[in-house]
Enzyme design. Sequence first.
Site, mmCIF file in Angstrom:
data_model
loop_
_atom_site.group_PDB
_atom_site.id
_atom_site.type_symbol
_atom_site.label_atom_id
_atom_site.label_comp_id
_atom_site.label_asym_id
_atom_site.label_seq_id
_atom_site.Cartn_x
_atom_site.Cartn_y
_atom_site.Cartn_z
ATOM 1 N N ASP A 35 0.816 -1.211 0.000
ATOM 2 C CA ASP A 35 0.000 0.000 0.000
ATOM 3 C C ASP A 35 0.850 1.261 0.000
ATOM 4 O O ASP A 35 1.363 1.684 1.043
ATOM 5 C CB ASP A 35 -0.909 -0.020 1.244
ATOM 6 C CG ASP A 35 -1.776 1.217 1.332
ATOM 7 O OD1 ASP A 35 -2.178 1.583 2.451
ATOM 8 O OD2 ASP A 35 -2.033 1.835 0.275
ATOM 9 N N ASP A 219 -1.719 5.485 -5.480
ATOM 10 C CA ASP A 219 -2.033 4.646 -4.336
ATOM 11 C C ASP A 219 -2.384 3.215 -4.712
ATOM 12 O O ASP A 219 -3.510 2.923 -5.144
ATOM 13 C CB ASP A 219 -3.202 5.291 -3.563
ATOM 14 C CG ASP A 219 -3.526 4.531 -2.309
ATOM 15 O OD1 ASP A 219 -4.488 4.922 -1.616
ATOM 16 O OD2 ASP A 219 -2.841 3.540 -2.017
#
Length: 329
Positions: A35, A219
């Site tokens: 992440d 992201d």
Amino acid sequence: QTGSANTNPSDSADDEYITSVSIGTPAQVLPLDFDTGSSDLWVFSSETPKSSASGHVTYSPSKSSTAKKLSGSTWSIEYGDKSSSSGDVYTDVVTIGGFSVKTQAVESATKVSTQFVQDTVISGLVGLGFDIGNQVSPRPQKTWFSNAASSLAEPLFTADLRHQETGSYNFGFIDTSLAKGTIGYTPADGSEGYWGFTATGYSVGGAKLNRNSITGIADTGTTLLLLPDNIVDAYYNNVESAQYDDSQEGVVFDCDEDLPSFSFGVGGQTITISGDLLNLTPIEEGSSTCFGGLQSSSDIGINIFGDVALKAALVVFDLGNERLGWAQK
Ligand SMILES: CSC[C@H](NC(=O)[C@H](Cc1ccccc1)OC(=O)N1CCC(N)CC1)C(=O)N[C@@H](CC1CCCCC1)[C@@H](O)COc1ccncc1
């Protein structure tokens, strides 16, 4: 030195991407979600309540000869989708794609929210954001990549996420053969912990790029492409059956619609997301109504170039030069 790890979509909607990570001695292998939108490496563990951990692979520090408790340290994190987790901290050896960090902070979950309990395909996250975003207190810890950077051939990693195919996270080198186009670089702003950047314009369906810049984050931990309402409207005005669905909390349309592509400019290059990458999945098994990969960012307050956008590109997260590289795939 370098590292190279395969990553796979978690389901038919490419909701998450799963990468195997080895922790401890002997190695305990866990499926984790990389992440770039957060900065904590945390895992389901022997300290996670049994009822919450059922169905998940867990890390047991007591079974690792190299695990050490980081006494007095705790962590607590909440994500954009309101999921959350918290716990205490160990250090242990963490190996990703053949590259080992000897003393990595491994955050052990003593509490996880319902979304994590139900999401049994992952056993935690590897935060690849900037260290400033780490949530360990009293002393924030470094990310695995930050610890690895000084020993890697180059202080960078690349993400090559793919639709319903195996992709890769490469550390310390750029495999340019993964891309069709030239890599365009643009400054990265790590001040909020994210990989922030500005796209120079956008267009729908192959038209010429306009010059309306979009500031957002790259992201890997967010499924969708989340942009301002005016852009979302401009896109779906081209989709006959598109409408906002309250229960789905997003725009849906007939699955058999031919969706236009969406392009954005970055670092002098144009990245084009094909229409079929923007047609995620039926809202339910067998439904002929599909959920859009492009949705509004208005209730988050930050634009997010998530997996839907990243799948169209080879993306270089270049810590050494504080920049992001994007190449059409
Ligand atoms: C507006 S950030 C929303 C985003 N979470 C998502 O993207 C989730 C991912 C998911 C989770 C579980 C199953 C399937 C998909 O997926 C959806 O929310 N959706 C996909 C499915 C769709 N039908 C509905 C919408 C998010 O918090 N990411 C964080 C990492 C994420 C946390 C949850 C576990 C997976 C990793 C992170 O990078 C961004 O943190 C922040 C962003 C902005 N300020 C604060 C935090």
